[in-house]
Design an enzyme around this catalytic site. Structure first.
Site, PDB file in Angstrom:
ATOM      1  N   GLY A   1      -4.803  -1.758   2.107  1.00  0.00           N
ATOM      2  CA  GLY A   1      -6.164  -2.062   2.537  1.00  0.00           C
ATOM      3  C   GLY A   1      -7.208  -1.284   1.779  1.00  0.00           C
ATOM      4  O   GLY A   1      -6.923  -0.305   1.078  1.00  0.00           O
TER       5      GLY A   1
ATOM      6  N   TYR B   1     -15.553  -4.392   6.659  1.00  0.00           N
ATOM      7  CA  TYR B   1     -14.277  -3.779   7.067  1.00  0.00           C
ATOM      8  C   TYR B   1     -13.899  -4.148   8.510  1.00  0.00           C
ATOM      9  O   TYR B   1     -12.815  -4.717   8.733  1.00  0.00           O
ATOM     10  CB  TYR B   1     -14.341  -2.255   6.867  1.00  0.00           C
ATOM     11  CG  TYR B   1     -13.054  -1.549   7.212  1.00  0.00           C
ATOM     12  CD1 TYR B   1     -11.943  -1.625   6.373  1.00  0.00           C
ATOM     13  CD2 TYR B   1     -12.923  -0.822   8.390  1.00  0.00           C
ATOM     14  CE1 TYR B   1     -10.753  -0.986   6.691  1.00  0.00           C
ATOM     15  CE2 TYR B   1     -11.739  -0.176   8.715  1.00  0.00           C
ATOM     16  CZ  TYR B   1     -10.654  -0.255   7.862  1.00  0.00           C
ATOM     17  OH  TYR B   1      -9.470   0.376   8.177  1.00  0.00           O
TER      18      TYR B   1
ATOM     19  N   LEU C   1      -3.135  -7.593  -4.390  1.00  0.00           N
ATOM     20  CA  LEU C   1      -3.130  -8.479  -3.224  1.00  0.00           C
ATOM     21  C   LEU C   1      -4.503  -9.076  -2.913  1.00  0.00           C
ATOM     22  O   LEU C   1      -4.645  -9.814  -1.945  1.00  0.00           O
ATOM     23  CB  LEU C   1      -2.598  -7.723  -1.996  1.00  0.00           C
ATOM     24  CG  LEU C   1      -1.127  -7.294  -2.096  1.00  0.00           C
ATOM     25  CD1 LEU C   1      -0.758  -6.327  -0.978  1.00  0.00           C
ATOM     26  CD2 LEU C   1      -0.210  -8.514  -2.062  1.00  0.00           C
TER      27      LEU C   1
ATOM     28  N   GLY D   1       0.839  -1.206   0.000  1.00  0.00           N
ATOM     29  CA  GLY D   1       0.000   0.000   0.000  1.00  0.00           C
ATOM     30  C   GLY D   1       0.867   1.246   0.000  1.00  0.00           C
ATOM     31  O   GLY D   1       0.468   2.308   0.495  1.00  0.00           O
TER      32      GLY D   1
HETATM   33  N1  NAD Z   1      -7.240   6.142   7.007  1.00  0.00           N
HETATM   34  C1  NAD Z   1      -7.756   5.678   8.133  1.00  0.00           C
HETATM   35  O1  NAD Z   1      -8.526   6.376   8.825  1.00  0.00           O
HETATM   36  C2  NAD Z   1      -7.400   4.295   8.603  1.00  0.00           C
HETATM   37  C3  NAD Z   1      -7.767   3.938   9.905  1.00  0.00           C
HETATM   38  C4  NAD Z   1      -7.448   2.673  10.393  1.00  0.00           C
HETATM   39  C5  NAD Z   1      -6.778   1.786   9.575  1.00  0.00           C
HETATM   40  N2  NAD Z   1      -6.451   2.147   8.296  1.00  0.00           N
HETATM   41  C6  NAD Z   1      -5.746   1.150   7.482  1.00  0.00           C
HETATM   42  O2  NAD Z   1      -4.531   1.687   7.047  1.00  0.00           O
HETATM   43  C7  NAD Z   1      -4.110   1.028   5.856  1.00  0.00           C
HETATM   44  C8  NAD Z   1      -3.707   2.075   4.838  1.00  0.00           C
HETATM   45  O3  NAD Z   1      -4.837   2.859   4.508  1.00  0.00           O
HETATM   46  P1  NAD Z   1      -4.746   4.391   4.100  1.00  0.00           P
HETATM   47  O4  NAD Z   1      -5.596   5.136   5.026  1.00  0.00           O
HETATM   48  O5  NAD Z   1      -3.326   4.764   3.925  1.00  0.00           O
HETATM   49  O6  NAD Z   1      -5.542   4.315   2.706  1.00  0.00           O
HETATM   50  P2  NAD Z   1      -5.111   4.712   1.217  1.00  0.00           P
HETATM   51  O7  NAD Z   1      -6.333   4.425   0.418  1.00  0.00           O
HETATM   52  O8  NAD Z   1      -4.527   6.050   1.181  1.00  0.00           O
HETATM   53  O9  NAD Z   1      -3.983   3.650   0.868  1.00  0.00           O
HETATM   54  C9  NAD Z   1      -4.251   2.284   0.687  1.00  0.00           C
HETATM   55  C10 NAD Z   1      -3.259   1.739  -0.333  1.00  0.00           C
HETATM   56  O10 NAD Z   1      -3.513   0.324  -0.466  1.00  0.00           O
HETATM   57  C11 NAD Z   1      -3.446   0.011  -1.861  1.00  0.00           C
HETATM   58  N3  NAD Z   1      -4.262  -1.165  -2.193  1.00  0.00           N
HETATM   59  C12 NAD Z   1      -5.603  -1.253  -2.151  1.00  0.00           C
HETATM   60  N4  NAD Z   1      -6.004  -2.427  -2.647  1.00  0.00           N
HETATM   61  C13 NAD Z   1      -4.879  -3.098  -3.016  1.00  0.00           C
HETATM   62  C14 NAD Z   1      -4.657  -4.356  -3.628  1.00  0.00           C
HETATM   63  N5  NAD Z   1      -5.663  -5.147  -4.008  1.00  0.00           N
HETATM   64  N6  NAD Z   1      -3.375  -4.728  -3.837  1.00  0.00           N
HETATM   65  C15 NAD Z   1      -2.339  -3.905  -3.509  1.00  0.00           C
HETATM   66  N7  NAD Z   1      -2.494  -2.709  -2.967  1.00  0.00           N
HETATM   67  C16 NAD Z   1      -3.762  -2.292  -2.724  1.00  0.00           C
HETATM   68  C17 NAD Z   1      -4.029   1.237  -2.555  1.00  0.00           C
HETATM   69  O11 NAD Z   1      -3.690   1.285  -3.933  1.00  0.00           O
HETATM   70  C18 NAD Z   1      -3.423   2.363  -1.729  1.00  0.00           C
HETATM   71  O12 NAD Z   1      -2.193   2.802  -2.250  1.00  0.00           O
HETATM   72  C19 NAD Z   1      -5.297   0.166   5.422  1.00  0.00           C
HETATM   73  O13 NAD Z   1      -5.071  -1.165   5.790  1.00  0.00           O
HETATM   74  C20 NAD Z   1      -6.440   0.761   6.206  1.00  0.00           C
HETATM   75  O14 NAD Z   1      -7.481  -0.172   6.435  1.00  0.00           O
HETATM   76  C21 NAD Z   1      -6.740   3.387   7.800  1.00  0.00           C
END
Ligand code: NAD
Length: 286
Positions: free
Chosen positions: A72, A156, A43, A9
């Protein structure tokens, strides 16, 4: 000393901030993402995970010091379970032997879970995930998705609960702790990334979040603040953290779960103290 890290990611949000921080500190980072990066792979599918592992091993020459399984989705769709749970677990399985081979002698692994672990989940889906039954999990997930976004919203938290449970289950075993690999999770509250951009852009969205994700300490996070914790968890300084889900959430865990999360093994209280006896002998106040 420079270490080699894999961050999934890495094209956006927390993954990008983590990759930047680790690189800024002089480490080599192999970014994996479906959009762009050193290794471009999806993924959400078994084939995509195989491609990701192969691509990373090629890039790294078979030795890795740390893996951050962070990629994610937060959509009300089955793909969320495929990426968040099976993507993270599959990648870690595939890269474990390269971690064991790390010449640093300090291999580390982290997954990005979420404070959503504390939200209601779909129990049969969580059980299918932790049992490693991807076929069954995806059938359940597709059925929930088909019932519309309100029902699909449970996908989720279910994927993240399953992920944190998996970490807790396997981290102390011979495969991870026994091989000298601390495996842990971070559980962020709301982080200002593209994932939640739309949700926090409106007053209505923010108000809806307030009760579900209370963050009395400093409010919403920036991606760099989560990255700092992840960077420590994959550093050699982290020697003894095992199977933990570390809530970096401005307080939502303590607000929602309260003060006493340690009473699971308390025996029933049978020993009374002079203080208790004195209190019992007092007449009840009206
Ligand atoms: N933003 C929030 O508030 C928050 C809170 C708790 C947890 N999270 C978790 O943090 C992690 C990162 O999220 P973020 O907020 O940076 O979101 P984001 O959308 O900015 O980044 C997520 C990245 O994951 C990549 N991704 C998605 N599907 C994919 C796949 N099938 N194969 C490979 N890569 C893939 C996307 O292309 C993206 O670059 C995630 O696991 C998310 O669930 C985020």
């Amino acid at each position: 000393m420079s270490r080699t890290y894999v961050v999934t990611g890495a094209a956006s949000g927390i993954g990008r901030a983590t990759a930047n921080l680790l690189a800024h500190r002089g480490n080599r980072v192999i970014g994996v993402d479906v959009r762009s990066g050193d290794v471009v792979a999806d993924l959400s599918t078994p084939q995509g995970r195989e491609d990701a592992v192969e691509g990373v091993l090629d890039e790294a020459g078979g030795r890795i010091d740390g893996v951050v399984a962070n990629a994610g989705l937060s959509l009300p769709t089955a793909a969320t379970v495929a990426v968040n749970y099976f993507g993270a677990v599959g990648l870690l399985h595939g890269l474990r032997s390269a971690l064991v081979a790390a010449s640093s002698g300090a291999p580390r692994a982290v997954v990005t879970s979420s404070m959503a672990t504390l939200m209601p989940v779909h129990a049969p889906l969580v059980e299918a995930c932790v049992a490693g039954d991807e076929e069954r999990a995806m059938l359940i997930a597709a059925d929930l998705e088909a019932q519309g976004p309100q029902v699909g919203a449970i996908l989720y938290p279910s994927s993240k609960r399953a992920l944190s449970r998996w970490v807790r289950r396997v981290a102390p075993t011979a495969t991870w702790a026994g091989a000298g690999i601390p495996l842990n999770a971070v559980a962020p509250g709301i982080v200002r990334t593209p994932m939640v951009e739309e949700l926090i852009a409106t007053e209505e969205g923010r108000a809806g979040l307030e009760a579900a994700v209370p963050m009395p300490l400093h409010g919403y996070l920036e991606a760099q603040q989560v990255a700092a914790l992840i960077a420590w968890l994959v550093s050699p300084e982290n020697t003894h953290l095992c199977g933990q889900t570390v809530y970096v959430d401005g307080g939502s865990d303590v607000v929602l779960r309260g003060e006493d999360v340690w009473s699971w093994n308390d025996p029933p209280s049978t020993v009374s103290t002079p203080h208790d006896e004195a209190r019992e002998s007092q007449p009840a106040s009206s």
